[in-house]
Write an enzyme that holds these catalytic residues in place. Structure first.
Site, PDB file in Angstrom:
ATOM      1  N   ASP A  90       0.862  -1.175   0.000  1.00 34.57           N
ATOM      2  CA  ASP A  90       0.000   0.000   0.000  1.00 34.57           C
ATOM      3  C   ASP A  90       0.902   1.230   0.000  1.00 34.57           C
ATOM      4  OD1 ASP A  90      -1.712  -2.137   0.582  1.00 34.57           O
ATOM      5  OD2 ASP A  90      -2.975  -0.935   1.917  1.00 34.57           O
ATOM      6  N   LYS A 152      -6.985   3.359  -3.042  1.00 37.31           N
ATOM      7  CA  LYS A 152      -7.353   3.272  -1.627  1.00 37.31           C
ATOM      8  C   LYS A 152      -7.655   4.667  -1.104  1.00 37.31           C
ATOM      9  CE  LYS A 152      -5.155   1.929   2.776  1.00 37.31           C
ATOM     10  NZ  LYS A 152      -3.981   1.264   3.388  1.00 37.31           N
ATOM     11  N   LYS A 181     -10.015  -0.009  -2.130  1.00 38.66           N
ATOM     12  CA  LYS A 181      -9.881  -0.294  -0.699  1.00 38.66           C
ATOM     13  C   LYS A 181     -10.348   0.912   0.092  1.00 38.66           C
ATOM     14  CE  LYS A 181      -6.539  -1.564   2.900  1.00 38.66           C
ATOM     15  NZ  LYS A 181      -5.168  -2.050   3.181  1.00 38.66           N
TER      16      LYS A 181
END
Length: 214
Positions: A90, A152, A181
């Site tokens: 991430d 995300k 996400k």
């Protein structure tokens, strides 16, 4: 819809996290069948050992939480994380670059990181609390151009977290070309399910265990 536990990245990223807490995080993920555990890179080897043969994925953050590190620094972090067994990364997008109109630099940074990762999953954190709707769409487009696998919402360290409106915008922007996400402030089972219905394909939370208590 799949069971909620299969959407959850069980997360502990606070600076005060102890080795004992990381071990407990991994045990909770195994007990609840969560999709992944997400930790800072200093705890990757510990988490890897606790998750061995469990089926729970190992994820790490890079450029966290500001995204303002040099591309070479982010690439170095990625190499280390992959060497330590991370299966997913991430990364935080450089929001300052986005607001400076440096779109090519952002797309190229993401492209270089994804190229280094190969088939491993790359999620790009947009930090939506700092972005307008137009900027969220731009950020999604740049993530796609860099061949990221996910966009995300948030680090959880900014002044705001995920919002349903942002997830809907992100879904419109990426369609089925990337996962979404939702993370940042998601602590309730029903709220998590609402995000999934809005288009989220993964939920980042430190409250996964509480969500499983129904």
């Amino acid at each position: 819809m799949q069971p909620l536990n299969t959407y959850i990245d069980h997360t502990l990223l606070k600076s005060t996290a102890t080795a004992k807490e990381i071990a407990e995080l991994c045990d909770e993920a195994k007990a609840n069948g969560f999709f992944a555990v997400c930790v800072n890179s200093c705890y990757l080897s510990l988490a890897r050992e606790h998750l061995r043969d469990s089926g729970v994925k190992l994820a790490a953050v890079i450029g966290f939480p500001l995204g303002a590190m040099a591309t070479l620094a982010k690439l170095s972090e990625v190499r280390y994380c992959l060497e330590q067994g991370a299966e997913e990364i991430d990364m935080v997008m450089n929001v300052g670059w986005l607001k400076s109109g440096m779109q090519e630099e952002i797309a190229e940074e993401i492209r270089q990181i994804k190229e280094l990762m190969g088939s491993s999953i790359l999620k790009v954190i947009l930090e939506i609390c700092y972005l307008s709707e137009e900027e969220i769409r731009q950020a999604c487009d740049l993530a796609l151009r860099g061949r990221a696998d996910f966009v995300k919402t948030s680090t959880g360290f900014g002044p705001g977290g995920a919002t349903l409106e942002a997830v809907r915008i992100m879904k419109e922007a990426v369609g089925n070309r990337a996962g979404i996400k939702a993370s940042g402030g998601i602590r309730d089972r029903e709220i998590a399910l609402t995000y999934i219905k809005a288009g989220a394909t993964r939920i980042g939370t430190s409250s996964g265990v509480q969500m499983m208590k129904v």
